[in-house]
Design a protein around this motif. Structure first.
Motif, short mmCIF file in Angstrom:
data_model
loop_
_atom_site.label_atom_id
_atom_site.label_comp_id
_atom_site.label_asym_id
_atom_site.label_seq_id
_atom_site.Cartn_x
_atom_site.Cartn_y
_atom_site.Cartn_z
N ARG A 1 0.82 -1.22 0.00
CA ARG A 1 0.00 0.00 0.00
C ARG A 1 0.85 1.27 0.00
O ARG A 1 2.06 1.24 0.28
CB ARG A 1 -0.93 0.00 1.22
CG ARG A 1 -0.18 0.06 2.54
CD ARG A 1 -1.07 -0.29 3.72
NE ARG A 1 -0.26 -0.27 4.93
CZ ARG A 1 -0.49 0.52 5.99
NH1 ARG A 1 -1.53 1.32 5.99
NH2 ARG A 1 0.31 0.48 7.04
N THR A 2 0.20 2.40 -0.28
CA THR A 2 0.82 3.72 -0.20
C THR A 2 0.04 4.57 0.79
O THR A 2 -1.19 4.53 0.82
CB THR A 2 0.82 4.42 -1.57
OG1 THR A 2 1.64 3.67 -2.48
CG2 THR A 2 1.35 5.83 -1.47
N CYS A 3 0.76 5.31 1.62
CA CYS A 3 0.14 6.23 2.57
C CYS A 3 0.68 7.64 2.30
O CYS A 3 1.86 7.82 2.03
CB CYS A 3 0.43 5.82 4.00
SG CYS A 3 -0.29 4.22 4.44
N LEU A 4 -0.22 8.63 2.39
CA LEU A 4 0.13 10.01 2.06
C LEU A 4 -0.12 10.92 3.25
O LEU A 4 -1.18 10.86 3.87
CB LEU A 4 -0.70 10.49 0.87
CG LEU A 4 -0.58 11.97 0.50
CD1 LEU A 4 0.83 12.31 0.03
CD2 LEU A 4 -1.61 12.34 -0.56
N THR A 5 0.88 11.74 3.57
CA THR A 5 0.73 12.80 4.56
C THR A 5 0.91 14.15 3.88
O THR A 5 1.89 14.36 3.16
CB THR A 5 1.78 12.67 5.69
OG1 THR A 5 1.58 11.44 6.38
CG2 THR A 5 1.66 13.81 6.68
N VAL A 6 -0.05 15.04 4.06
CA VAL A 6 0.04 16.41 3.55
C VAL A 6 0.33 17.31 4.75
O VAL A 6 -0.51 17.45 5.65
CB VAL A 6 -1.26 16.84 2.85
CG1 VAL A 6 -1.13 18.27 2.34
CG2 VAL A 6 -1.57 15.90 1.69
N ALA A 7 1.51 17.90 4.77
CA ALA A 7 1.93 18.77 5.86
C ALA A 7 1.62 20.21 5.50
O ALA A 7 2.23 20.78 4.57
CB ALA A 7 3.42 18.60 6.14
N ASP A 8 0.65 20.80 6.16
CA ASP A 8 0.22 22.18 5.90
C ASP A 8 1.06 23.12 6.77
O ASP A 8 0.91 23.18 7.99
CB ASP A 8 -1.27 22.30 6.25
CG ASP A 8 -1.84 23.67 5.93
OD1 ASP A 8 -1.06 24.62 5.74
OD2 ASP A 8 -3.08 23.77 5.88
N ARG A 9 1.96 23.85 6.13
CA ARG A 9 2.85 24.72 6.90
C ARG A 9 2.11 25.92 7.49
O ARG A 9 2.58 26.53 8.46
CB ARG A 9 3.98 25.21 5.99
CG ARG A 9 4.97 24.11 5.64
CD ARG A 9 6.11 24.64 4.81
NE ARG A 9 7.16 23.66 4.62
CZ ARG A 9 8.23 23.85 3.88
NH1 ARG A 9 8.40 25.01 3.23
NH2 ARG A 9 9.15 22.91 3.76
#
Length: 317
Positions: free
Chosen positions: A88-96
């Motif tokens: 699987r692939t996991c995605l984190t979006v880091a909002d600065r």
């Protein structure tokens, strides 16, 4: 040697953006892709701190081959069992702008019994060569929570000390199998024990671990509850509660708990009785992780500097 066991790995991707705007195109300022899943994050942290690491992992497909190659590129030994489908692939979006991450975790493909049995055999083989076997994270789809206890039993029967980091029914099954060490976050500890405060949850967790080990004629183990920016609470074999914290904060907390465990085991493997030193090393790695994008993708020198600044005190129950 540390054996880091990851039953449900992933390709972890992190996008860093200035702000998340629903319905708009975003062009990431940074992109980091690493082999992920809690066990592999812990493995990478231990390796960064100069531990010899064997990654025991259940992989599938093209993504699985990429994970294996990347782990070897990081200087780890890899023992992989293979399952049908794709890792699987996991995605984190880091909002600065907000400082808050948003995470998307794929479920992954079901694991058939034959693939799981091959993986469990590799965990036992790792227990022959490793001082510590750390088993972390969720189990893959198609595998019952009770199988977490099987992994603990197999590693211990081979002669290794065993640490676990799970949640929910998987944590309960692993704890019942009497590992040497359990490390969970505050929410996971409260969910298992029903205790309200962090200190109470750590003590209740240690009591459950002590009971499980006592039923097998084993001495008390170590229970640790991490509490984010408040650091961590550890109850050692002596029953003393210690609180540790470090005065550093960062915008990338994903993987800090895993970095904590990897650093803890790396130190415990070198100095088995030095739990204060292990706690300090773990806190330094966790804090350094939060300062850098990508789970367990920190500068070792920074982790050691922060470990030297860790403050550890005894706490009344």
């Amino acid at each position: 040697m540390i054996a880091a066991v990851c039953p449900n790995p992933a390709v972890d991707k992190l996008f860093a953006v200035e702000g998340v705007r629903v319905g708009e195109i975003h062009r990431p300022l940074e992109l980091v892709a690493v082999p992920g899943g809690k066990g592999l994050n812990a493995a990478r942290a231990a390796r960064a701190l100069d531990a010899h690491v064997l990654a025991v992992v259940l992989l599938a497909g093209h993504a699985g081959r990429w994970v294996a190659e990347a782990l070897r590129g990081d200087g780890m030994h890899v023992d992989a069992a293979w399952s049908p489908g794709e890792t699987r692939t996991c995605l984190t979006v880091a909002d600065r702008t907000s400082g808050r991450p948003t995470e998307f975790y794929e479920r992954g493909d079901d694991t058939p019994p034959a693939a799981w049995d091959a993986f469990a055999d590799r965990v036992r083989a790792a227990g022959v060569v490793a001082g510590w076997v750390g088993v972390s994270g969720s189990l893959p789809p198609g595998v019952a929570p009770e199988c977490a206890g099987e992994l603990v039993e197999r590693a211990r029967s081979a002669g290794a000390r065993v640490a676990v980091d799970h949640d929910g029914p998987t944590l309960a099954a692993a704890l019942a199998a009497a590992p040497d060490l359990v490390k969970v976050n505050a929410a996971e500890a409260r969910g298992l024990t029903g205790a309200g405060g962090v200190v109470q949850a750590a003590c209740a967790l240690h009591a459950s671990l002590t009971a499980a080990r006592g039923a097998r004629g084993l001495p008390p183990g170590v229970a640790i509850v991490t509490a984010g920016e408040d650091g961590a609470y550890a109850v050692g074999p002596d029953g003393v509660v210690r609180h540790g914290a470090v005065d550093a904060r960062g915008p990338y907390p994903t993987g800090s708990g895993d970095s904590f465990l990897g650093a803890l085991l790396a130190h415990a493997d070198r100095r088995p009785q030095d739990w204060d030193g292990a706690l300090a090393s773990a806190l330094g790695a966790a804090a350094a992780n939060a300062e850098s994008p990508g789970a367990a993708h920190f500068a070792p020198e920074r982790a050691r500097t922060l470990a030297d600044r860790a403050h550890i005190v005894r706490v009344e129950r």
